[in-house]
Design a protein around this motif. Structure first.
Motif, short mmCIF file in Angstrom:
data_model
loop_
_atom_site.label_atom_id
_atom_site.label_comp_id
_atom_site.label_asym_id
_atom_site.label_seq_id
_atom_site.Cartn_x
_atom_site.Cartn_y
_atom_site.Cartn_z
N THR A 1 -56.95 56.15 -59.86
CA THR A 1 -58.08 55.30 -60.24
C THR A 1 -57.65 54.16 -61.15
O THR A 1 -58.47 53.35 -61.57
CB THR A 1 -59.18 56.13 -60.96
OG1 THR A 1 -58.64 56.70 -62.15
CG2 THR A 1 -59.72 57.21 -60.04
N PRO B 1 -55.89 50.81 -61.20
CA PRO B 1 -55.42 49.80 -60.24
C PRO B 1 -53.97 49.39 -60.40
O PRO B 1 -53.25 49.24 -59.41
CB PRO B 1 -56.36 48.62 -60.47
CG PRO B 1 -57.56 49.19 -61.12
CD PRO B 1 -57.10 50.39 -61.89
N GLY C 1 -62.58 51.45 -52.15
CA GLY C 1 -63.16 50.15 -52.46
C GLY C 1 -64.47 50.22 -53.22
O GLY C 1 -64.85 49.28 -53.92
N HIS C 2 -65.18 51.36 -53.08
CA HIS C 2 -66.45 51.54 -53.79
C HIS C 2 -66.27 52.29 -55.11
O HIS C 2 -67.12 52.22 -55.98
CB HIS C 2 -67.43 52.32 -52.91
CG HIS C 2 -67.73 51.64 -51.62
ND1 HIS C 2 -68.44 50.46 -51.52
CD2 HIS C 2 -67.35 51.95 -50.35
CE1 HIS C 2 -68.52 50.08 -50.26
NE2 HIS C 2 -67.86 50.97 -49.53
N VAL D 1 -63.26 52.26 -57.14
CA VAL D 1 -62.33 51.66 -58.10
C VAL D 1 -62.43 50.14 -58.03
O VAL D 1 -62.46 49.56 -56.93
CB VAL D 1 -60.88 52.10 -57.78
CG1 VAL D 1 -59.89 51.44 -58.73
CG2 VAL D 1 -60.77 53.62 -57.85
N GLU D 2 -62.46 49.51 -59.17
CA GLU D 2 -62.45 48.05 -59.24
C GLU D 2 -61.00 47.60 -59.08
O GLU D 2 -60.19 47.72 -59.99
CB GLU D 2 -63.03 47.57 -60.57
CG GLU D 2 -62.96 46.08 -60.77
CD GLU D 2 -63.53 45.28 -59.61
OE1 GLU D 2 -62.81 44.39 -59.09
OE2 GLU D 2 -64.67 45.53 -59.22
N TYR D 3 -60.67 47.12 -57.91
CA TYR D 3 -59.29 46.76 -57.59
C TYR D 3 -59.08 45.25 -57.44
O TYR D 3 -58.06 44.80 -56.93
CB TYR D 3 -58.84 47.49 -56.31
CG TYR D 3 -59.58 47.06 -55.08
CD1 TYR D 3 -59.04 46.10 -54.23
CD2 TYR D 3 -60.82 47.60 -54.76
CE1 TYR D 3 -59.73 45.67 -53.10
CE2 TYR D 3 -61.50 47.19 -53.64
CZ TYR D 3 -60.95 46.24 -52.82
OH TYR D 3 -61.63 45.82 -51.70
N GLY D 4 -60.01 44.45 -57.92
CA GLY D 4 -59.93 43.00 -57.81
C GLY D 4 -58.65 42.41 -58.37
O GLY D 4 -58.12 41.42 -57.85
N CYS D 5 -58.11 43.03 -59.43
CA CYS D 5 -56.86 42.53 -60.02
C CYS D 5 -55.71 42.64 -59.03
O CYS D 5 -54.74 41.87 -59.11
CB CYS D 5 -56.54 43.27 -61.31
SG CYS D 5 -56.36 45.06 -61.11
#
Length: 111
Positions: free
Chosen positions: A4, A6, A42-43, A45-49
């Motif tokens: 979890t 990233p 994708g729902h 964990v915030e993986y934008g980085c």
């Protein structure tokens, strides 16, 4: 918990894509990523980085599915100096032959 984070998953993804020899060190509370977790990543964990670094969700999910296929070394429930030494020797023993082949002038084992 490591799955979890990233940046941790990003390092795993870079290792997979770069074909870096990788081993999983199993701690007593380690839990493999499940199919449901991988599909829902994708729902959850915030993986934008990681997207900013060129890693797409598909690449991350492929890495999470790749982890259980890696060689593994298991730590005992109570870590001691001796168990850490065994772990270190296990990692070195598995990686060293490849290191010597890649880094010796003749391409074979070095002294």
């Amino acid at each position: 918990e490591i799955f979890t984070r990233p940046w941790c998953v990003g390092e795993m993804t870079r290792a997979r894509l770069g074909r870096i020899p990788t081993h999983v060190v199993i701690f007593p509370d380690f839990v493999e990523p499940t199919e449901d977790f991988i599909e829902s990543y994708g729902h959850l964990v915030e993986y934008g980085c990681l997207v900013e670094k060129g890693m797409e969700l598909r690449m991350i999910q492929e890495t999470l599915a790749w982890v259980p296929q890696r060689p593994r070394l298991t730590l005992p429930p109570f870590v001691s100096e001796a168990s850490v030494q065994r772990l270190a020797h296990g990692l070195v023993d598995q990686v060293t032959p490849n290191f010597h082949e890649r880094n010796s002038p003749s391409g074979g084992p070095s002294d």
